[in-house]
Design an enzyme around this catalytic site. Sequence first.
Site, short mmCIF file in Angstrom:
data_model
loop_
_atom_site.label_atom_id
_atom_site.label_comp_id
_atom_site.label_asym_id
_atom_site.label_seq_id
_atom_site.Cartn_x
_atom_site.Cartn_y
_atom_site.Cartn_z
N SER A 281 0.86 -1.19 0.00
CA SER A 281 0.00 0.00 0.00
C SER A 281 0.89 1.24 0.00
CB SER A 281 -0.88 0.00 1.25
OG SER A 281 -1.39 1.30 1.46
N HIS B 292 -1.43 -1.34 -4.16
CA HIS B 292 -2.68 -0.95 -3.50
C HIS B 292 -2.68 0.57 -3.27
CE1 HIS B 292 -6.11 -1.88 -0.80
NE2 HIS B 292 -5.63 -0.91 -0.02
N ASP C 192 -4.82 3.69 -1.73
CA ASP C 192 -5.90 4.05 -0.81
C ASP C 192 -6.44 5.43 -1.14
OD1 ASP C 192 -6.05 1.80 1.04
OD2 ASP C 192 -3.98 2.30 1.49
N MET D 63 -8.98 8.22 -0.15
CA MET D 63 -9.80 8.65 1.01
C MET D 63 -10.29 10.08 0.78
SD MET D 63 -7.50 7.26 4.17
CE MET D 63 -6.58 5.71 4.05
N HIS E 210 -8.54 1.19 -3.68
CA HIS E 210 -9.44 0.95 -2.55
C HIS E 210 -10.13 2.28 -2.24
CE1 HIS E 210 -9.58 -0.05 2.09
NE2 HIS E 210 -10.78 0.05 1.55
N MET F 120 -12.22 4.59 -0.29
CA MET F 120 -12.83 4.86 1.02
C MET F 120 -13.48 6.24 0.91
SD MET F 120 -9.69 3.34 3.22
CE MET F 120 -8.65 3.39 1.77
N MET G 35 -11.47 -5.52 5.93
CA MET G 35 -10.63 -4.57 6.65
C MET G 35 -10.29 -5.15 8.02
SD MET G 35 -9.92 -2.00 4.76
CE MET G 35 -8.95 -1.20 6.04
N ASP H 142 -6.68 -6.26 4.61
CA ASP H 142 -6.01 -4.96 4.61
C ASP H 142 -5.99 -4.37 6.01
OD1 ASP H 142 -5.07 -2.43 3.96
OD2 ASP H 142 -6.84 -1.85 2.81
C1 DX5 Z 1 -6.09 1.79 5.81
C2 DX5 Z 1 -5.74 1.42 4.41
C3 DX5 Z 1 -4.65 0.44 4.29
C4 DX5 Z 1 -3.33 0.86 4.88
C5 DX5 Z 1 -2.67 -0.37 5.42
O1 DX5 Z 1 -7.25 2.52 5.81
O2 DX5 Z 1 -6.86 0.89 3.72
O3 DX5 Z 1 -4.48 -0.01 2.95
O4 DX5 Z 1 -2.48 1.48 3.96
O5 DX5 Z 1 -1.55 0.01 6.10
P1 DX5 Z 1 -0.87 -0.92 7.20
O6 DX5 Z 1 -0.36 -2.13 6.50
O7 DX5 Z 1 0.23 -0.04 7.72
O8 DX5 Z 1 -1.90 -1.22 8.24
ZN ZN Z 2 -6.48 -0.07 1.73
#
Ligand code: DX5
Ligand code: ZN
Length: 220
Positions: free
Chosen positions: A7, A32, A34, A36, A65, A67, A136, A174
């Site tokens: 990620s 990956h 993220d 947000m 992903h 969010m 998650m 994740d």
């Molecule tokens: C959290 C994200 C993850 C995050 C995971 O909201 O969806 O993808 O980057 O990071 P680690 O592996 O540090 O928990």
């Molecule tokens: Zn993620």
Amino acid sequence: MIEIAPSILSADFTRLGEQIKTVERAGASLLHVDVMDGRFVPNITVGLPVVKALSRATQLPIDAHLMIVEPGRYAEQFVKAGAQMVSIHIEADPHAHRTLSAIRSAGGLAGIALNPATPLSALDEAVKFADYVLVMSVNPGFGGQEFIPASLDKVRRLRKMIDERGLKTRIEIDGGIDSDNIAEVTSAGAEIIVSGSAIFGAPDPAIALRELREATVLWV
Ligand code: DX5
Ligand code: ZN
């Protein structure tokens, strides 16, 4: 097949291209990303322009992903921007069938993400419209949080649900995955393993990625 998806949330954004090349050479399967929006989760990260730039900078498939609230407004655009996989949160979308279909029609793989407190029953109808389910194992929003142990049983029950229904749906996990717990999550039935801080927070991300791979292989 077990795939590791670094990620980029925990990467050094001032040298993102270089960090991506490092994990690509070290055997990452996916990247990956993220996304947000500061509304579905209490953090803001990156969006379409970054996915577009990444798709030019790497051979790795991009796993976006989302969010975000109202993911139906953007999901298809992420496929067009270069993401091969796009997941939406079931909690954020009352029209999941429409959004998942739009991702597939655009040529992407469609994923449903579930927060830690969202029951598997939320998937009952929707699972058959998805190519993968993202469990998650932390509350989404930030990297570097601690793995929630109850996620293991959730993955086991999800594996059972998918197998009993004869579906091909893959399971992604994740949050909080490192070389100490990766074997447990893969034994429980997860196949796509997201890891941020354990890779990019390590002094050498390539070594950290190999350690994750080795820790998995010992158990599977
Ligand atoms: C959290 C994200 C993850 C995050 C995971 O909201 O969806 O993808 O980057 O990071 P680690 O592996 O540090 O928990
Ligand atoms: Zn993620």
